[in-house]
Design a protein around this motif. Structure first.
Motif, PDB file in Angstrom:
ATOM      1  N   CYS A 187     -37.922   5.141  14.091  1.00  0.00           N
ATOM      2  CA  CYS A 187     -36.833   5.615  13.722  1.00  0.00           C
ATOM      3  C   CYS A 187     -35.891   4.518  13.992  1.00  0.00           C
ATOM      4  N   LYS A 188     -35.021   4.508  12.766  1.00  0.00           N
ATOM      5  CA  LYS A 188     -34.116   3.375  12.659  1.00  0.00           C
ATOM      6  C   LYS A 188     -32.526   4.176  12.814  1.00  0.00           C
ATOM      7  N   TRP A 189     -31.654   3.622  13.589  1.00  0.00           N
ATOM      8  CA  TRP A 189     -30.342   4.362  13.812  1.00  0.00           C
ATOM      9  C   TRP A 189     -29.130   3.377  13.618  1.00  0.00           C
ATOM     10  N   ASP A 190     -28.187   4.024  12.954  1.00  0.00           N
ATOM     11  CA  ASP A 190     -26.771   3.419  12.964  1.00  0.00           C
ATOM     12  C   ASP A 190     -26.113   3.561  14.069  1.00  0.00           C
ATOM     13  N   LEU A 191     -25.839   2.489  14.894  1.00  0.00           N
ATOM     14  CA  LEU A 191     -25.275   2.809  16.058  1.00  0.00           C
ATOM     15  C   LEU A 191     -23.583   3.239  15.850  1.00  0.00           C
ATOM     16  N   GLU A 192     -23.163   2.821  14.825  1.00  0.00           N
ATOM     17  CA  GLU A 192     -21.675   3.303  14.604  1.00  0.00           C
ATOM     18  C   GLU A 192     -21.583   4.659  14.368  1.00  0.00           C
ATOM     19  N   THR A 193     -22.410   5.302  13.710  1.00  0.00           N
ATOM     20  CA  THR A 193     -22.384   6.800  13.450  1.00  0.00           C
ATOM     21  C   THR A 193     -23.116   7.630  14.664  1.00  0.00           C
ATOM     22  N   GLY A 194     -24.140   6.731  15.117  1.00  0.00           N
ATOM     23  CA  GLY A 194     -25.249   7.774  15.900  1.00  0.00           C
ATOM     24  C   GLY A 194     -26.150   8.603  14.858  1.00  0.00           C
ATOM     25  N   ARG A 195     -26.308   7.996  13.755  1.00  0.00           N
ATOM     26  CA  ARG A 195     -27.231   9.097  12.814  1.00  0.00           C
ATOM     27  C   ARG A 195     -28.526   8.071  12.425  1.00  0.00           C
ATOM     28  N   LYS A 196     -29.648   8.717  12.102  1.00  0.00           N
ATOM     29  CA  LYS A 196     -30.749   8.134  11.680  1.00  0.00           C
ATOM     30  C   LYS A 196     -30.606   7.597  10.487  1.00  0.00           C
ATOM     31  N   ILE A 197     -31.128   6.237  10.263  1.00  0.00           N
ATOM     32  CA  ILE A 197     -31.105   5.752   8.778  1.00  0.00           C
ATOM     33  C   ILE A 197     -32.270   6.187   8.139  1.00  0.00           C
ATOM     34  N   SER A 198     -33.585   6.140   9.006  1.00  0.00           N
ATOM     35  CA  SER A 198     -34.860   6.372   8.773  1.00  0.00           C
ATOM     36  C   SER A 198     -35.526   6.975   9.865  1.00  0.00           C
ATOM     37  N   ASP A 242     -41.636  -4.096   7.084  1.00  0.00           N
ATOM     38  CA  ASP A 242     -40.472  -4.640   6.567  1.00  0.00           C
ATOM     39  C   ASP A 242     -39.233  -3.737   7.315  1.00  0.00           C
ATOM     40  N   VAL A 243     -38.260  -4.463   7.833  1.00  0.00           N
ATOM     41  CA  VAL A 243     -37.199  -3.692   8.310  1.00  0.00           C
ATOM     42  C   VAL A 243     -36.479  -2.612   7.423  1.00  0.00           C
ATOM     43  N   ARG A 244     -36.661  -2.972   5.902  1.00  0.00           N
ATOM     44  CA  ARG A 244     -35.999  -2.123   5.084  1.00  0.00           C
ATOM     45  C   ARG A 244     -36.777  -1.231   4.282  1.00  0.00           C
ATOM     46  N   GLU A 245     -38.127  -0.849   4.887  1.00  0.00           N
ATOM     47  CA  GLU A 245     -38.987  -0.169   4.344  1.00  0.00           C
ATOM     48  C   GLU A 245     -39.584   0.690   5.275  1.00  0.00           C
ATOM     49  N   GLU A 246     -40.424   1.972   4.785  1.00  0.00           N
ATOM     50  CA  GLU A 246     -40.850   2.892   5.570  1.00  0.00           C
ATOM     51  C   GLU A 246     -42.379   3.091   5.381  1.00  0.00           C
ATOM     52  N   LYS A 247     -42.924   2.018   4.891  1.00  0.00           N
ATOM     53  CA  LYS A 247     -44.481   1.950   4.514  1.00  0.00           C
ATOM     54  C   LYS A 247     -44.889   0.605   5.304  1.00  0.00           C
ATOM     55  N   PRO A 248     -45.914   0.625   5.766  1.00  0.00           N
ATOM     56  CA  PRO A 248     -46.626  -0.678   6.317  1.00  0.00           C
ATOM     57  C   PRO A 248     -46.772  -1.796   5.292  1.00  0.00           C
ATOM     58  N   LYS A 249     -46.550  -2.980   5.707  1.00  0.00           N
ATOM     59  CA  LYS A 249     -47.070  -3.917   4.627  1.00  0.00           C
ATOM     60  C   LYS A 249     -48.445  -4.282   4.876  1.00  0.00           C
ATOM     61  N   GLN A 250     -48.921  -4.305   6.281  1.00  0.00           N
ATOM     62  CA  GLN A 250     -50.462  -4.509   6.525  1.00  0.00           C
ATOM     63  C   GLN A 250     -50.817  -3.842   7.939  1.00  0.00           C
ATOM     64  N   THR A 251     -52.035  -3.538   7.901  1.00  0.00           N
ATOM     65  CA  THR A 251     -52.765  -2.891   9.056  1.00  0.00           C
ATOM     66  C   THR A 251     -53.768  -3.951   9.606  1.00  0.00           C
TER      67      THR A 251
END
Length: 315
Positions: A174-185, A219-228
């Motif tokens: 999970c990625k979180w926005d700490l200013e709002t406390g909401r999940k980004i992804s 990649d911190v901007r993506e939700e799919k792995p670049k490599q396994t």
């Protein structure tokens, strides 16, 4: 009585194992040598002797997690005594003590700026504290409680003072926005518990280790792995980015540590102690990346010359 196995699930697992095996065989076709073979002409690293520089006493129970701030001087420790302690490791002094609502801490994180710390564990929550703001009792103020996990929180790392990523026992990142406390992804990252996270030196990507025996690059901007990355035969308990950003080390329950190269997309070294008695619970690399350190269930820290693949002793 134990539940009956699902034939369809068994068949799918077998198919998945075959796919893993085929991928590893394809990778080996492109391997022109191991790290040890390619570094034959390199001189051996000097023997390393670990000595205690500072013995920091204060916790009353097992310390489960430690993480440094960006200044490489201050660190936070989380313990089953229900406390976070902020330390000045140069002097050995306690800077702050933070009492927790839940003592079952499994992971702590210190922001690179030194402004924030976070923790979480069996409470299925990530709690964030602002070290620069204190309540009426003089304790660092809790600024966020990030809930919504279906499993324990196993790992957390700040991307910056506004964003944190977490890994958990529900197989998610999970990625979180700490200013709002909401999940980004919020996405499934592995086929088993996410156990460890390591950020790249540039902060643009991260590695995860899991009980599904694999590591993945994101990649911190993506939700799919670049490599396994495959290779381990048991849980990957710890991952650590190489200072170059082009490789990473791992420690596993299979009693081995390994080095994986991102550019060649495969394992390039396997590190095993002289007597393989127990698995590795943590790993770390020296600032140059030359020495690999692994904490083991045998109560020792094992060391290797990462280029020559030579066991450099234990402490």
């Amino acid at each position: 009585m134990p539940p009956k196995s699902d034939p369809e699930l068994t068949a799918l697992r077998k198919e998945l194992e075959e796919l893993y095996k085929n991928l590893q065989e394809e990778q080996k076709k492109y391997q022109d040598g191991t790290l040890q073979e390619l570094c034959e002409s390199v001189g051996p690293a000097p023997k390393v002797r670990l000595t205690t520089r500072k013995l920091m006493k204060g916790h009353l129970n097992k310390v489960n997690s430690v993480h440094y701030s960006g200044d490489s001087r201050h660190c936070v420790t989380g313990s089953l005594d229900g406390k976070l302690i902020i330390w000045d490791t140069y002097t050995g002094n306690k800077m702050q003590i933070i009492p927790l609502r839940s003592a079952w801490v499994m992971s702590v994180a210190y922001s690179n700026s030194g402004n924030l710390v976070a923790c979480g564990g069996m409470d299925n929550m990530c709690t964030v504290y602002d070290l620069n703001n204190k309540d009426a009792n003089g304790v660092a103020k809790m600024v966020r409680e990030l809930a919504g996990y279906d499993g324990f929180l196993s790992s957390c790392r700040f991307l910056n003072d506004k964003t944190i990523i977490t890994g958990s026992g529900d197989m998610k990142i999970c990625k979180w926005d700490l200013e709002t406390g909401r999940k980004i992804s919020d996405f499934i990252a592995h086929n088993g518990d996410v156990v460890s996270i390591s950020l790249s030196p540039d902060g643009n990507s991260f590695i995860t280790g899991s009980v599904d025996k694999t590591c993945r690059l994101w990649d911190v901007r993506e939700e799919k792995p670049k490599q396994t990355f495959f290779g381990h035969d048991a849980d990957v308990n710890s991952v650590c980015f190489h200072p170059s950003g082009y490789a990473f080390a791992t420690g596993s329950e299979d009693k081995s540590a390994r080095m994986f190269d991102i550019r060649s997309d495969q394992q390039i070294a396997v590190y095993k102690p002289p007597s393989q008695n127990s698995g590795f619970t943590s790993c770390g690399l020296s600032l140059s990346g030359r020495i690999l350190f692994c904490g083991s269930d045998d109560n020792n820290i094992h060391m290797w010359d990462s280029l020559k693949n030579q066991h450099n002793g234990k402490n």
